[in-house]
Enzyme design. Sequence first.
Site, PDB file in Angstrom:
ATOM      1  N   ASP A 118      -2.799 -17.614   0.757  1.00 34.94           N
ATOM      2  CA  ASP A 118      -3.640 -18.759  -0.326  1.00 34.94           C
ATOM      3  C   ASP A 118      -4.107 -19.682  -0.159  1.00 34.94           C
ATOM      4  O   ASP A 118      -5.851 -20.196   0.310  1.00 34.94           O
ATOM      5  CB  ASP A 118      -3.102 -19.062  -2.059  1.00 34.94           C
ATOM      6  CG  ASP A 118      -2.257 -19.505  -1.668  1.00 34.94           C
ATOM      7  OD1 ASP A 118      -0.857 -20.110  -0.707  1.00 34.94           O
ATOM      8  OD2 ASP A 118      -1.352 -20.651  -3.057  1.00 34.94           O
ATOM      9  N   ASP A 152     -12.040  -9.234   4.382  1.00 35.93           N
ATOM     10  CA  ASP A 152     -13.135  -9.185   3.874  1.00 35.93           C
ATOM     11  C   ASP A 152     -13.893 -10.611   3.599  1.00 35.93           C
ATOM     12  O   ASP A 152     -15.132 -11.167   4.052  1.00 35.93           O
ATOM     13  CB  ASP A 152     -13.277  -8.925   2.250  1.00 35.93           C
ATOM     14  CG  ASP A 152     -13.954  -7.476   1.735  1.00 35.93           C
ATOM     15  OD1 ASP A 152     -13.245  -6.920   3.339  1.00 35.93           O
ATOM     16  OD2 ASP A 152     -13.793  -6.483   1.456  1.00 35.93           O
ATOM     17  N   TYR A 173       0.620  -1.251  -0.081  1.00 34.57           N
ATOM     18  CA  TYR A 173       0.373   0.266  -0.100  1.00 34.57           C
ATOM     19  C   TYR A 173       1.076   1.570  -0.129  1.00 34.57           C
ATOM     20  O   TYR A 173       0.530   2.291  -0.660  1.00 34.57           O
ATOM     21  CB  TYR A 173      -0.934  -0.164   1.516  1.00 34.57           C
ATOM     22  CG  TYR A 173      -2.746  -0.967   1.366  1.00 34.57           C
ATOM     23  CD1 TYR A 173      -2.555  -2.314   0.921  1.00 34.57           C
ATOM     24  CD2 TYR A 173      -2.879  -0.036   1.516  1.00 34.57           C
ATOM     25  CE1 TYR A 173      -3.282  -2.261   0.381  1.00 34.57           C
ATOM     26  CE2 TYR A 173      -4.410  -0.500   1.102  1.00 34.57           C
ATOM     27  CZ  TYR A 173      -4.564  -1.975   0.881  1.00 34.57           C
ATOM     28  OH  TYR A 173      -5.801  -2.738   0.344  1.00 34.57           O
ATOM     29  N   LYS A 230       3.476 -15.727   1.414  1.00 36.02           N
ATOM     30  CA  LYS A 230       4.080 -16.855   0.397  1.00 36.02           C
ATOM     31  C   LYS A 230       5.426 -16.043   0.192  1.00 36.02           C
ATOM     32  O   LYS A 230       5.827 -15.126   0.120  1.00 36.02           O
ATOM     33  CB  LYS A 230       3.373 -15.384  -0.475  1.00 36.02           C
ATOM     34  CG  LYS A 230       1.822 -15.365  -0.872  1.00 36.02           C
ATOM     35  CD  LYS A 230       1.211 -17.054  -1.045  1.00 36.02           C
ATOM     36  CE  LYS A 230       1.611 -17.286  -2.568  1.00 36.02           C
ATOM     37  NZ  LYS A 230       1.163 -18.621  -3.113  1.00 36.02           N
ATOM     38  N   ASP A 289      -6.943  -6.980   3.903  1.00 39.49           N
ATOM     39  CA  ASP A 289      -7.345  -6.496   3.410  1.00 39.49           C
ATOM     40  C   ASP A 289      -8.305  -7.493   2.643  1.00 39.49           C
ATOM     41  O   ASP A 289      -9.521  -7.585   2.637  1.00 39.49           O
ATOM     42  CB  ASP A 289      -6.955  -5.456   2.316  1.00 39.49           C
ATOM     43  CG  ASP A 289      -8.161  -4.767   1.089  1.00 39.49           C
ATOM     44  OD1 ASP A 289      -9.276  -3.989   1.909  1.00 39.49           O
ATOM     45  OD2 ASP A 289      -7.911  -4.491   0.152  1.00 39.49           O
TER      46      ASP A 289
HETATM   47  C1  IPM Z   1     -10.411  -1.522   4.252  1.00 39.23           C
HETATM   48  C2  IPM Z   1     -10.285  -1.142   2.289  1.00 39.23           C
HETATM   49  C3  IPM Z   1      -9.911   0.196   2.087  1.00 39.23           C
HETATM   50  C4  IPM Z   1      -8.132  -0.555   1.952  1.00 39.23           C
HETATM   51  C5  IPM Z   1      -9.893   1.289   0.930  1.00 39.23           C
HETATM   52  C6  IPM Z   1     -10.710   2.066   1.216  1.00 39.23           C
HETATM   53  C7  IPM Z   1      -8.160   2.230   1.230  1.00 39.23           C
HETATM   54  O1  IPM Z   1     -10.962  -1.968   1.307  1.00 39.23           O
HETATM   55  O2  IPM Z   1     -10.136  -0.659   4.566  1.00 39.23           O
HETATM   56  O3  IPM Z   1     -10.451  -2.911   3.667  1.00 39.23           O
HETATM   57  O4  IPM Z   1      -7.899  -0.801   0.839  1.00 39.23           O
HETATM   58  O5  IPM Z   1      -7.208  -0.854   3.115  1.00 39.23           O
HETATM   59 MG    MG Z   2     -10.964  -4.001   1.934  1.00 39.06          MG
END
Ligand code: IPM
Ligand code: MG
Length: 368
Positions: free
Chosen positions: A225, A253, A142, A192, A249
Amino acid sequence: MANPSLLILAGDGIGPEVMGQVTRIIDWFGDKRGLAFDVSEDLVGGAAYDAHGTPLHDETMARALAADAVLLGAVGGPKYDALDFSVKPERGLLRLRKEMDLFSNLRPAQCFDALADFSSLKRDVVAGLDIMIVRELTSGVYFGEPRGIFEEGNERVGINTQRYTESEIERVARSAFELARRRGNKVCSMEKANVMESGILWREVVQKIHDTEYPDVELSHMYADNGAMQLVRAPKQFDVILTDNLFGDILSDCAAMLTGSLGMLPSASLGAPDANGRPKALYEPVHGSAPDIAGQGKANPIACILSFAMALRYSFDQGDEATRLESAVEAVLASGLRTADLMGEDGGAAVSTSQMGDAILAALDASL
Ligand code: IPM
Ligand code: MG
């Protein structure tokens, strides 16, 4: 003594709607529990861009650094898609994380029993799930240099750099081990190392911190993975998952969806503790700005509300009050109340964002 200060950055899309419910809950704790905060509000993301031409004004950055905790809603939306990369809404959030040095991002994924059937996985795979992802938040791909889109011969090349120093790995590893000691005492570190040098270093450093400082915690390593696969195969094998910024990240999710809805998941982003033992901190839901449902009163405020519960626990040493709020949410869900994200296709009897807030406030009253 002055009240602790909270800076609210509601942001874009559903951010202001869900934060509106959090504000009511903050007021409740002030009125009913004697926990008064000095609350102020400011802009971030697209909202800040619209007002100032930047997704985070320098003054807002300074206020965030001075606040005892920051509560953030969400940033981004299609309206801002065409903006130059440097002023996109997300840059505001990334600047906050970087300049507040919030290196440890805690993303709990808990499956409330009342929601186990909403998961895309079978009930017995997710019921009782309680895992904590610790995502490194201020480094890695990032932020690594070089980055950019460059000319190379007769074509362009896009470059990002995965970069981790030993000390960056050490500090986030410590925060994962510390958390594990207060939970199930297990850490699984994901990288990884089979293809990335940064992953080899990550594994070595995590192992070293474990062996020298946390030998009592059970540590395992997994390729990221495989970790993603294990998260959907048998998520309950995990307690704390420690991973880098990008894998974190993605994996968070994935873990969030195990619990039934992205609208349920809170997060805390913490820096190093100051002289008073309080870390710099920003709390935000894991979900995004959901522009497709913004302004319709359909958004689920629970992730944002549970983020405030994390603030009570991690910034203000009010673990019992955090539990009170979490239990109120659980009671409301158990009563069958649902926002649209937690309904089947028809969304029949879904309650609105503010009705969900009403119900949680009533459950809080009932807890007294
Ligand atoms: C998260 C989001 C952020 C990230 C975006 C909005 C920059 O996806 O906090 O998970 O990628 O970190
Ligand atoms: Mg995210």
